[in-house]
Structure formats: structure tokens, C-alpha cells
Design a protein around this motif. Structure first.
Motif, short mmCIF file in Angstrom:
data_model
loop_
_atom_site.label_atom_id
_atom_site.label_comp_id
_atom_site.label_asym_id
_atom_site.label_seq_id
_atom_site.Cartn_x
_atom_site.Cartn_y
_atom_site.Cartn_z
N UNK A 257 0.90 -1.14 -0.08
CA UNK A 257 -0.07 -0.44 0.11
C UNK A 257 0.76 1.04 -0.17
N UNK A 258 0.07 2.31 -0.41
CA UNK A 258 0.78 4.07 -0.42
C UNK A 258 0.81 4.90 0.18
N UNK A 259 1.21 5.16 0.77
CA UNK A 259 1.14 6.29 1.91
C UNK A 259 1.28 7.88 0.83
N UNK A 260 0.31 8.40 0.88
CA UNK A 260 0.99 9.26 -0.13
C UNK A 260 0.42 10.85 0.39
N UNK A 271 4.79 11.94 10.31
CA UNK A 271 5.39 11.29 10.80
C UNK A 271 4.94 10.31 11.76
N UNK A 272 4.30 11.41 12.26
CA UNK A 272 2.94 11.03 13.47
C UNK A 272 2.60 9.61 13.60
N UNK A 273 1.69 9.35 12.28
CA UNK A 273 0.85 8.82 11.63
C UNK A 273 1.93 7.47 10.94
N UNK A 274 2.87 8.03 10.19
CA UNK A 274 3.59 6.83 9.61
C UNK A 274 4.07 6.14 10.38
N UNK A 418 -2.60 12.03 3.13
CA UNK A 418 -1.82 13.30 4.60
C UNK A 418 -1.80 14.26 3.35
N UNK A 419 -2.52 15.08 4.77
CA UNK A 419 -2.53 16.25 3.39
C UNK A 419 -3.46 16.89 5.13
N UNK A 442 -4.59 5.58 9.74
CA UNK A 442 -4.78 4.49 9.37
C UNK A 442 -5.31 3.35 10.14
N UNK A 443 -6.51 3.14 10.25
CA UNK A 443 -7.02 2.89 11.60
C UNK A 443 -7.86 1.43 10.70
N UNK A 444 -8.13 0.16 11.18
CA UNK A 444 -9.68 -0.01 11.00
C UNK A 444 -10.52 -0.45 11.94
#
Ligand code: NAD
Length: 480
Positions: A257-260, A271-274, A418-419, A442-444
Motif C-alpha cells: 500500500x501507498x502513503x501519499x 511522521x507521527x501517523x506513519x 496526508x494533507x 490508518x485505523x481499521x
């Protein structure tokens, strides 16, 4: 579990409401130490046959249990799992190296919460509805599909099992659950909890074993549906068998999967999310955002930040609550990941973090969080699922280019955008061909369908759709 079988002792499986001694045993190895942890069952074909017979025998009774009673049984099952959750999550972390902080939810709270969710949903939805028709009215019934073969991998063993048995049992199906050999021990908890909850014998049968046991189960004449989570390679084989047998199948497979990262992204928040989106469970996660797409205008800034993130993650003992990255599940998995790091180097990508076994981790199957920059999306490390803590940072020129790169993949399971502009990010998310995608995280969500497109699989788990996957529809046309 009161007591898991020690290394060298006979292994256990759970069939027809009782534990029995397995014919064959295989040691489960502790990921953080490389030492034997316990004795897991390596199910034989005759044991698979017994488990399927028990599930078949239990089906007529369980499917006729009124929905409210079935739901009550699921709630008792949830309580029984919950009361064991702290031991279970630690056992899972020993088996597969998952940091305890993550295991707390995935292997502790989540299975019980999911059972409660489906217990409520089956009562709320009921199993019949009446619709007006040209001749009178039609009763639409949602009947259980029957005996389910559930096959899971080792990376989120309790959560992935619950994603199958919670909706299946709620729908009135019975099940044979086959755990992976690496996580044969924690699966026994389900048997213990099923007994305590008073689930009728044969409703849930639990064994562990390798691909041979899995293949035997998939093709077994006593099975009505297959629910599989695992690699795309195994999923293709299972889909072929199910196609030939005209057997319904759900496939939750691999991803890339891609983090854009958009040009207006708040990089600190990104970065905290990644930290979780791209490194969760030591990289051994199907929806891992293992490609980071960065705008060329901010490429160096993003590469530096992602490299600093990787270098700063706390690598160590999975049982230490502060650990962010634990060991990989096995020596084999570590070799695979190290081989991919060599592939990245040979392809000319630039290693900007990690790239080897951490010097301070001589035991267990550790790989340092690794980041490559200057990666072309056609490179093998950008196209193939590595299943370890290895990221590729890929430059793009425009939003359309970012979407095209994200979509230039065999897979389509997860992803993120991410924006600081949520609407702009959501428009980009709409254009990415994937089963799930997050905005600034990204959380299920257990109330929403989860699954993939393309080689990431077929069908959905979670949400009402996850319940429908275990039901077949029957229309009864009535005059008047
Ligand atoms: P794997 O496919 O080798 O094994 C998974 C399970 O399938 C194990 O229980 C194994 O014994 C069994 N199995 C293997 N071959 C089989 C066959 N031919 N017939 C029946 N059973 C068979 O996968 P793995 O490498 O252990 O697990 C990692 C893979 O799982 C990754 O590709 C990952 O992306 C995927 N995964 C997907 C999801 C999802 O929801 N999409 C979730 C977690 C993991």
C-alpha cells in the motif's frame, strides 16, 4: 490458557468440545529469543477429517438456535476471551514478536469486542425480512452458509481468527479454524474459552498445521465455505480449488500500500501517523503503507523525516511495553527481509536508514527499520510485498502522478493520504484503487468492510458485509 504444552510434550487440538492429544507435534519458537516456547499441533489429515465431522454434526443444532440465544452464547464467549486477554496477548507477542503495546488491542481487546459487535448485529438485523411482491409477498431469509474452513496466518492470530469466527458463529455457521504453525499455541485459548462459554461441542474446532493440513481442509467434501487470510500465492491455489468445487471463498491476501504525502501535508503529524501506518507489527502487516509517495518539491525533506523516524524507533524485546519494533516471526522471515534489502541495494536504491540486523540484538529475528530513497516504482522493492520493516520513498510530480503511482501495483488493500486539506485528500483517496484507505491516519474500523482488490483478495470482512459473507439468501415467494 491455564497451561500451554511445554516443548517436547504432546501437543493439543480442540475438536468436538474437548481437547485431545495431537498425533504430531511441532515446536513453536519464541521470536524474541529463538528458543522453543511450546509444543504446537501439526494436524494430520485424519485429525482434519475429525474436526470437519464434528463441525458438520453440530451444524443442524447450531443453525436452529434462536438468534437471541446464539448472541448470548457469543457474549459469554467474549467474556471468556476477555478474562484471558492479558495472558493471551503476551503469549502472542512471544510467538510472533508483536510489540506488547499493539498485542494488547489486536490479541486482547479486539476479539471480544468483535464478538460483541456481531452478537448485537445479528439480533438487530434478524435473519428474515418480508417484501411486497407482484403475487403477494416474499420472505427473504439469510441462512448460514454451513461449515466454514477458516485459515489464518501468524501475524495477527487472535484478531484474524475473530474476524472469521465472530460473524460465522453469529450467522449460525460452524467452523474448523486452522492456525499457522508459528502461532499454534494461542489458538488453544479459543477452545478453553468456548468450553467456559458453553458453546455446543463441534461449533468451533481449533487445530494448527501447515499448508498440507490447510489444503486438505479447503478441499474437504464436508466444507461449505472457505475463509482465508494469507499470502497471495496460497490464495491463488485456494481460489483454484474453490472454483473447481463451486465453493464460496473469501480471500484476504497481501498488499503493497501507498502513503501519499501531499505537498501541503503537516510533516510532523504525517511522521507521527506513519509510525504505525508504515511500521506496525514490525512491518508484518498486510495493509502496511510500505511505499511512501513524496512530492518532488518536498522530496528531500520527506526522506530525511522518514529516515529519522526509522532510526528513532525503539527496537527491542516485544514484551517491553515501550518497544515499537520487535523481532520478525522466524529465521525464515528474517532471511526473506534481508534478501529484499540486498535486492534494493542491487537495484540502485539509496539506503538512508537501517539495512541490517541491529548489533545490539544478537538473539531473536530482528531487522533494523529500513528506508530506501531514490526508488522507482517499477523496482522489485516497490512492487513486491516484503513483510518486514522496509520502506521505499518514491518521488512524484503532481497529484495525478501520485495516484497513478499508487495504482501501479498488483495489489490494492490499504493506503493513506496526508494533507492539511481533508477534502482534497479525500478526492485523492477516491481515485486510488484499493479496498481501504485512510486520511491522515490508518485505523481499521470494525463497523466498515475490510478487504482488497486486485491481487489483495476477494470479499470483505468486518461490518455488516462481514456477516453477509457467512449467509446465503433464500427467497420464499408467497401468494397473498
Ligand atoms: P501463507 O499464505 O504462507 O500462510 C497463511 C496460512 O495459510 C497458514 O495457516 C498456512 O499454513 C496456510 N496455507 C499455506 N498454503 C496453503 C494452501 N495451499 N492451502 C491451504 N492453506 C495454506 O502466508 P504467510 O506468509 O504465513 O502470511 C503472511 C501473508 O498473509 C502476507 O502475504 C500478508 O499480506 C497476508 N495477510 C493478509 C491479510 C489481509 O487481511 N489481507 C492479513 C494478514 C496477513
Amino acid at each position: 490458557m491455564d497451561r500451554i504444552p511445554a516443548p517436547g510434550e504432546p501437543a493439543q487440538l480442540f475438536i468436538d468440545g474437548a481437547f485431545r492429544t495431537a498425533e504430531r507435534a511441532e515446536s513453536v519458537i519464541e521470536a524474541g529469543t529463538g528458543e522453543p516456547l511450546g509444543s504446537g499441533c501439526a494436524a494430520t489429515e485424519s485429525e482434519v477429517d475429525l474436526a470437519v465431522s464434528a463441525a458438520r454434526a453440530a451444524l443442524p443444532g447450531w443453525r436452529e438456535v434462536p438468534v437471541a440465544e446464539r448472541a448470548a452464547a457469543l457474549l459469554r464467549f467474549a467474556d471468556a476471551l476477555q478474562s484471558r486477554a492479558s495472558a493471551t496477548r503476551e503469549l502472542c507477542s512471544r510467538e510472533n514478536g508483536m510489540p506488547l503495546a499493539l498485542s494488547r488491542g489486536a490479541n486482547g481487546a479486539f476479539p471480544a469486542a468483535l464478538l460483541r459487535y456481531y452478537a448485537a448485529l445479528i439480533v438487530e438485523n434478524g435473519i428474515e425480512e418480508t417484501r411486497p411482491s407482484t403475487i403477494g409477498h416474499t420472505i427473504v431469509r439469510r441462512e448460514p452458509v454451513g461449515v466454514v474452513a477458516a485459515i489464518i496466518p501468524w501475524n495477527y492470530p487472535q484478531a484474524l481468527a475473530a474476524m472469521k469466527f465472530a460473524p460465522a458463529l453469529a450467522a449460525g455457521c460452524t467452523m474448523v479454524l486452522k492456525a499457522a504453525p508459528e502461532t499454534a499455541l494461542d489458538a488453544l485459548v479459543f477452545g478453553e474459552a468456548a468450553v467456559e462459554a458453553g458453546l455446543p461441542p463441534g461449533v468451533l474446532n481449533v487445530l494448527a498445521g501447515g499448508p498440507d493440513a490447510g489444503a486438505h481442509l479447503v478441499a474437504h467434501p464436508g466444507i461449505d465455505k472457505v475463509a482465508f487470510t494469507g499470502s497471495t500465492a496460497a490464495g491463488r491455489k485456494i481460489a483454484e480449488v474453490c472454483g473447481r468445487l463451486m465453493r464460496p471463498v473469501t480471500l484476504e491476501l497481501g498488499g503493497k500500500s501507498a502513503a501519499i504525502v501531499l505537498d501541503d501535508a503537516d510533516l510532523d503529524a504525517t511522521i507521527r501517523g506513519l509510525r504505525t501506518a508504515s511500521f506496525v507489527n514490525n512491518g508484518q502487516t498486510c495493509h502496511l503503507n510500505s511505499r511512501v509517495l513524496a512530492p518532488r518539491s518536498r522530496y528531500n525533506e520527506v526522506v530525511d523525516a522518514v529516515a529519522a523516524l526509522a532510526e528513532g524507533l525503539r527496537v527491542g524485546d516485544p514484551l517491553d511495553a515501550a518497544t515499537e519494533v520487535g523481532p520478525l516471526v522466524s529465521a525464515r522471515q528474517r532471511s526473506r527481509v534481508l534478501d529484499y534489502i540486498e535486492v534494493g541495494r542491487a537495484e540502485g536504491a539509496k539506503l538512508v536508514a537501517g539495512g541490517s540486523v541491529p548489533a545490539d540484538q544478537p538473539h531473536g529475528w530482528f531487522v533494523a527499520p529500513t528506508v530506501f530513497s531514490e526508488v522507482d516504482n517499477s523496482a522489485r522493492i516497490a512492487q513486491e510485498e516484503i513483510f518486514g520493516p522496509v520502506l521505499a520513498v518514491i518521488p512524484y510530480d503532481s497529484d495525478d502522478d501520485a495516484v497513478a503511482i499508487a495504482n501501479d501495483s498488483e495489489f490494492g488493500l490499504g493506503g493513506s493520504v496526508w494533507s492539511t486539506d481533508v477534502e482534497r485528500a479525500t478526492d485523492i483517496a477516491r481515485a486510488v484503487r484499493t479496498g481501504t484507505i485512510g486520511i491522515n491516519d490508518y485505523q481499521l474500523d470494525m463497523g466498515a468492510p475490510f478487504g482488497g482488490v486486485k491481487s489483495s483478495g476477494m470479499g470483505r470482512e468486518l461490518g455488516p458485509e462481514g456477516l453477509a459473507a457467512y449467509q446465503v439468501l433464500k427467497s420464499i415467494y408467497r401468494v397473498g
